[in-house]
Write an enzyme that holds these catalytic residues in place. Sequence first.
Site, PDB file in Angstrom:
ATOM      1  CG  HIS A  45      -2.057  -0.998   1.019  1.00  0.00           C
ATOM      2  ND1 HIS A  45      -1.830  -2.357   1.101  1.00  0.00           N
ATOM      3  CD2 HIS A  45      -3.375  -0.854   0.709  1.00  0.00           C
ATOM      4  CE1 HIS A  45      -2.960  -3.001   0.879  1.00  0.00           C
ATOM      5  NE2 HIS A  45      -3.913  -2.121   0.633  1.00  0.00           N
ATOM      6  CG  ASP A 174      -4.139  -1.705   8.308  1.00  0.00           C
ATOM      7  OD1 ASP A 174      -5.267  -1.950   7.845  1.00  0.00           O
ATOM      8  OD2 ASP A 174      -3.261  -1.084   7.673  1.00  0.00           O
ATOM      9  CG  MET A 175      -8.173  -7.809  10.272  1.00  0.00           C
ATOM     10  SD  MET A 175      -8.880  -8.286  11.904  1.00  0.00           S
ATOM     11  CE  MET A 175     -10.628  -8.013  11.543  1.00  0.00           C
ATOM     12  CD1 TRP A 226     -20.493 -17.895  11.101  1.00  0.00           C
ATOM     13  CD2 TRP A 226     -19.728 -19.600   9.881  1.00  0.00           C
ATOM     14  NE1 TRP A 226     -19.989 -18.839  11.966  1.00  0.00           N
ATOM     15  CE2 TRP A 226     -19.516 -19.890  11.252  1.00  0.00           C
ATOM     16  CE3 TRP A 226     -19.317 -20.532   8.913  1.00  0.00           C
ATOM     17  CZ2 TRP A 226     -18.907 -21.075  11.687  1.00  0.00           C
ATOM     18  CZ3 TRP A 226     -18.705 -21.701   9.337  1.00  0.00           C
ATOM     19  CH2 TRP A 226     -18.511 -21.970  10.704  1.00  0.00           C
ATOM     20  CE  LYS A 227     -18.273 -16.803  15.036  1.00  0.00           C
ATOM     21  NZ  LYS A 227     -17.689 -16.888  16.386  1.00  0.00           N
ATOM     22  N   GLY A 302       1.012  -4.427  15.204  1.00  0.00           N
ATOM     23  CA  GLY A 302       1.860  -3.249  15.009  1.00  0.00           C
ATOM     24  C   GLY A 302       3.306  -3.478  15.397  1.00  0.00           C
TER      25      GLY A 302
END
Lengths: 330, 330
Positions: A45, A174-175, A226-227, A302
Site C-alpha cells: 500500500h 490494520d486488518m 460466515w463471521k 503493530g
Amino acid sequence: MIRVPFENLLAELARALLTLGFEADRAELCARLFAETTRDGVYTHGMNRFPRFIATIRNGSVDVGARAELVQTMGALERWDGHFGPGNLNAYACMERAIALARQHGIGCVALARTNHWMRGGSYGWQAAEAGAVGICWTNTLANLPPWGGLDARLGNNPLVMAAPRSSGPVVLDMAVSQFSYGTLEAYSRSGRELPVPGGFDEQGELTRDAAAIERSKRALPIGYWKGSGLSMMLDLVAAVLSGGNATRQIPLDPLRETGLSQVFIAMDARSFDASQVADGIIEFSRSAAPVQVGRPVRYPGEQTLRLRAENMLAGVPVEEQIWSDLLAM
Amino acid sequence: MIRVPFENLLAELARALLTLGFEADRAELCARLFAETTRDGVYTHGMNRFPRFIATIRNGSVDVGARAELVQTMGALERWDGHFGPGNLNAYACMERAIALARQHGIGCVALARTNHWMRGGSYGWQAAEAGAVGICWTNTLANLPPWGGLDARLGNNPLVMAAPRSSGPVVLDMAVSQFSYGTLEAYSRSGRELPVPGGFDEQGELTRDAAAIERSKRALPIGYWKGSGLSMMLDLVAAVLSGGNATRQIPLDPLRETGLSQVFIAMDARSFDASQVADGIIEFSRSAAPVQVGRPVRYPGEQTLRLRAENMLAGVPVEEQIWSDLLAM
C-alpha cells in the site's frame, strides 16, 4: 529492489506530486503518507501502489485539488464530503477532525462520503494513537469477495483499523476482512507455495491452500467464514448509513475507477487514561504463552511495524527499481 | 426439551428473580432479557445459561442490588462503574445511556468497568437499533483462547456486536472472535460429527475438524487465525483503557468467578439517516449472488433471529425440561 534513503523518497514523491497539480502542503502530506507506509513495511500500500494512484489521478477518478468538506454536524458526529479528492489526504483530514472532536467531547466521529482509496488504513490508526487517542476506522471497497453461502463477489474486502496509544509504540491493528488479499494469493500462486492456512475454495467447492485454485474459482475466504462475511456487510452498512455515501454495491468494479467510497473515523481521547500501562500488561501476558515455535514469542498488532521502520530508516526504504526510476522521471 | 409460552417464561423468570432479591423493575428487565434471548433462538445465552447466572449470584460474583454508576464524564464519552451488578442489567443501562448521549451529541460512548457477563451481546445491538441508533459494543472475557503463535490461553473470546436500524428488522451482528465456542465444540464432539470448517489444532499441531481433538489440545482457533487473534487483543485493550477496568489477564479464570469485566457501548443516532434504504439495498445485493446450495440464498446478520422469534412466539419457547422445572421450584 533498491534501497532509498527515507528523506530522498519523501522529497522525490513531493516533487512528483507538485507536477501533478497538488498544492505544496498537500503534496508534502501525501508524499509523507506514501513514504511512511513503505518505510513501515506495508509495501503493498506504499510505493507499489503509487503507479495506480497516479493512474487514478490521470483518469479523473481522483481530483488532486478537492478537499474534504463538512456537510452536516450533530455535535460530536459529523458528515463530510470527500469530493473525490485524494483518499489518503481525505482520510487524514477526517481522522484529524475526529481527534479534535474527541478532545472536545471525549469521543468524535467523522463519516466521510465520496472519497477514494485511503491506501494504508493503518496510517490513520497511527495518527490517532500518536495524538493520544484510541482510533477506530474503516472503509468500504468495491465488491471483490463472495459472501458466505454465495458464489459471486458481493462484499468488499473492507479493512478495519483499531489503534491505541502506548509510550513505547502504539498498538495498531490494520486488518482487511479477507483471509488473504488477491495480491497475496497472486504472490503464492506465482511462487507455487502453499498458503499457510486455507484461503478459499477450489473449483470443486472444497477448502484449499492452493492459491492458484482460488484465483480460478474467485472464491477467496472472509476471515472466520460466515463471521467475516457478516462483519464485512456490517462495516459497509454502517459506513454508508453514517456518511450518506455509497455502499459497496454502488462502487465501480474496475479497480482503476474504484471511487466514491464511504469511510468512518472514530477517535476517543485517551490522554488522561493509563493506555501504556494497560497495553504493556496485555502484551506481556500474551508473550507469557509458550510459543508454538521455540524462540518466536506471540506478537502484538503493530509490533512488526516498529522493527521494519527501524530497519528501513537505517538501510534505506526498499522500492522496486522500475517504480523508483519512473518516479524520478516524473 | 419442552415449549413454554413466552409470557409464562417471562412471568416465571421475573418471579424467580424476585426471590433472589432483585427489585421489581429490575427483575422484570432481567427476566425479559433472558426470555427474549431464548425466544430469539440464542439458546446458549438464554435459559441454558440461567442456572450459571443463579450460581454466580449465590457465590457472590454478581450483586443483584448493585447498579451501574457514572464515575467520569468527558461529554459524549462516559466512564461507568458496574459495581459487580448483574451483567445484562448493567449492559442494558449503559447502552441506554450511550443512546441518550448519541441523541444529544450525534455519538455517545459508555465504557463500563467492573461488570459481569452480559449474556447475549446481541441484546444491546437490538436495543440500539430499535432506538434508531447504530450500535457497536463489545466485552472482554476471561482468557480462554490461545493467541496466534502461542500454546496457552491468553485471549478472551471477546464478542463484538454491530447493529443498524431497519424498518423491516434491524441488522445485528453478534460475533465472538473464536471460530467455534467451547460449547459448540462440545456439542460436535458429543455427537461425533465433523466441524464444517477447521476449528482448531489437534495435539500434533495440525488444523482439524475434529472437535474432540481440539478439546484435548485446548487450541481453538480465533477467526482468521492471526487476524482474530489481533482483533481480540485490541478489543480487550480498548475496553480496559476506556473503562479503566480489568483486561482479560486480570479476570478470574473460573467461569463461575468470571467477574470484573470491561465493556464498551457506542451509539450513533441514525434517526435522520436512510438506514433502512441502505440496508435493504445491501441485503438485496447479497441475495443476488448465486447461492452455493440451490434454494439457500445468502443471509444477513440477524436474519435467522426474526425467523426463530416468530416460530418460538407461535409454538412456544424451547426450554430444557430440567431447567424449566428448576425454575418453577425456585
